[in-house]
Scaffold this motif. Structure first.
Motif, short mmCIF file in Angstrom:
data_model
loop_
_atom_site.label_atom_id
_atom_site.label_comp_id
_atom_site.label_asym_id
_atom_site.label_seq_id
_atom_site.Cartn_x
_atom_site.Cartn_y
_atom_site.Cartn_z
N ALA A 2 0.82 -1.20 0.00
CA ALA A 2 0.00 0.00 0.00
C ALA A 2 0.86 1.26 0.00
CB ALA A 2 -0.93 -0.01 1.21
N ALA A 3 1.89 1.28 0.83
CA ALA A 3 2.78 2.45 0.88
C ALA A 3 3.52 2.63 -0.44
CB ALA A 3 3.76 2.30 2.04
N GLN A 4 3.99 1.53 -1.01
CA GLN A 4 4.71 1.61 -2.28
C GLN A 4 3.78 2.09 -3.40
OE1 GLN A 4 8.09 0.96 -2.60
NE2 GLN A 4 7.79 1.92 -4.58
N ALA A 5 2.54 1.63 -3.40
CA ALA A 5 1.57 2.07 -4.41
C ALA A 5 1.29 3.56 -4.28
CB ALA A 5 0.28 1.27 -4.29
N GLN A 6 1.19 4.06 -3.05
CA GLN A 6 0.96 5.50 -2.86
C GLN A 6 2.15 6.31 -3.37
OE1 GLN A 6 -1.68 6.93 -2.41
NE2 GLN A 6 -2.84 6.31 -0.61
N ILE A 7 3.35 5.86 -3.05
CA ILE A 7 4.54 6.58 -3.52
C ILE A 7 4.62 6.55 -5.04
CG2 ILE A 7 7.07 6.45 -3.61
CD1 ILE A 7 7.07 5.86 -0.66
N ASP A 8 4.34 5.39 -5.63
CA ASP A 8 4.37 5.29 -7.09
C ASP A 8 3.33 6.19 -7.73
OD1 ASP A 8 6.44 3.49 -6.94
OD2 ASP A 8 5.17 1.71 -7.24
N SER A 9 2.14 6.26 -7.14
CA SER A 9 1.09 7.13 -7.67
C SER A 9 1.50 8.60 -7.58
CB SER A 9 -0.21 6.90 -6.91
OG SER A 9 -1.22 7.79 -7.36
N ILE A 10 2.07 8.99 -6.46
CA ILE A 10 2.52 10.38 -6.31
C ILE A 10 3.64 10.69 -7.28
CG2 ILE A 10 3.64 12.00 -4.72
CD1 ILE A 10 2.02 10.61 -2.46
N THR A 11 4.55 9.75 -7.47
CA THR A 11 5.66 9.96 -8.40
C THR A 11 5.16 10.09 -9.84
OG1 THR A 11 7.14 8.69 -6.97
CG2 THR A 11 7.84 8.99 -9.23
N ALA A 12 4.21 9.25 -10.22
CA ALA A 12 3.74 9.24 -11.61
C ALA A 12 2.74 10.34 -11.92
CB ALA A 12 3.12 7.88 -11.93
N THR A 13 1.81 10.61 -11.00
CA THR A 13 0.73 11.55 -11.31
C THR A 13 0.77 12.83 -10.48
OG1 THR A 13 -0.78 10.59 -9.69
CG2 THR A 13 -0.79 9.63 -11.90
N GLY A 14 1.52 12.82 -9.40
CA GLY A 14 1.54 13.97 -8.51
C GLY A 14 0.45 13.93 -7.46
N LYS A 15 -0.42 12.91 -7.52
CA LYS A 15 -1.53 12.78 -6.57
C LYS A 15 -1.52 11.38 -5.97
CE LYS A 15 -4.24 14.40 -9.91
NZ LYS A 15 -5.46 14.56 -10.67
N PRO A 16 -1.97 11.25 -4.72
CA PRO A 16 -2.08 9.90 -4.13
C PRO A 16 -3.29 9.17 -4.69
CG PRO A 16 -2.79 11.55 -2.55
CD PRO A 16 -2.27 12.30 -3.74
N ILE A 17 -3.38 7.89 -4.40
CA ILE A 17 -4.54 7.09 -4.79
C ILE A 17 -5.76 7.64 -4.07
CG2 ILE A 17 -5.55 4.78 -4.69
CD1 ILE A 17 -2.71 3.66 -4.74
N GLN A 18 -6.88 7.72 -4.76
CA GLN A 18 -8.09 8.25 -4.14
C GLN A 18 -8.51 7.37 -2.97
OE1 GLN A 18 -11.07 8.62 -7.16
NE2 GLN A 18 -9.90 10.10 -8.34
N ASP A 19 -9.13 8.00 -1.97
CA ASP A 19 -9.50 7.30 -0.73
C ASP A 19 -10.43 6.11 -0.98
OD1 ASP A 19 -7.94 8.93 0.82
OD2 ASP A 19 -9.57 10.32 1.32
N GLU A 20 -11.43 6.28 -1.84
CA GLU A 20 -12.36 5.17 -2.07
C GLU A 20 -11.67 3.99 -2.77
OE1 GLU A 20 -12.91 8.33 -5.21
OE2 GLU A 20 -13.20 8.33 -3.05
#
Length: 130
Positions: A53-71
């Motif tokens: 989960a933490a790695q996915a959040q970091i990857d999302s922020i790195t790629a899109t500039g935004k974290p994964i949506q809460d839902e």
């Protein structure tokens, strides 16, 4: 003849009782061991989920500039919670931003907490329609 039978009459019953007692002790020891292994495996599963989960959040922020949506996050990892902290880079990392992601989950009575961090470049969003 009857005197000989009386003298050795309880030996077989004693052997059976001792054998059953030893088997019961072995089975209870195995049950305790398996219970401990099950708890350890559950802890490792929750730990691995926190890392993912933490790695996915970091990857999302790195790629899109935004974290994964809460839902979406709660749909994929319903038992976990995540917090994100962004700070400006220092020293040779001044042009970048430090992203620290902490994922938390519960395993029986223990709380599993994993923190991952990465420096990412400051992403400038593209203008709409270009």
């Amino acid at each position: 003849m009857s005197r000989k039978k009386m003298r050795h009459g309880g030996f077989l019953m004693t052997e059976i009782i001792v054998a059953l007692t030893i088997m019961a002790m072995l089975l209870s020891g195995m049950a305790l061991t398996l219970n401990g292994l099950a708890k350890f495996n559950r802890y490792q599963l929750v730990r691995q989920q926190c890392i993912a989960a933490a790695q996915a959040q970091i990857d999302s922020i790195t790629a899109t500039g935004k974290p994964i949506q809460d839902e979406d996050f709660s749909r994929i990892w319903p038992q976990l919670s995540v917090s994100i902290k962004k700070t400006a880079g220092t020293g040779q990392w001044q042009t970048m931003e430090l992203v620290e992601v902490t994922a938390t989950g519960r395993n029986f009575r223990k709380e599993v907490e994993i923190q991952l961090s990465r420096y990412v470049s400051k992403i400038v969003p593209l203008a709409e329609g270009k």
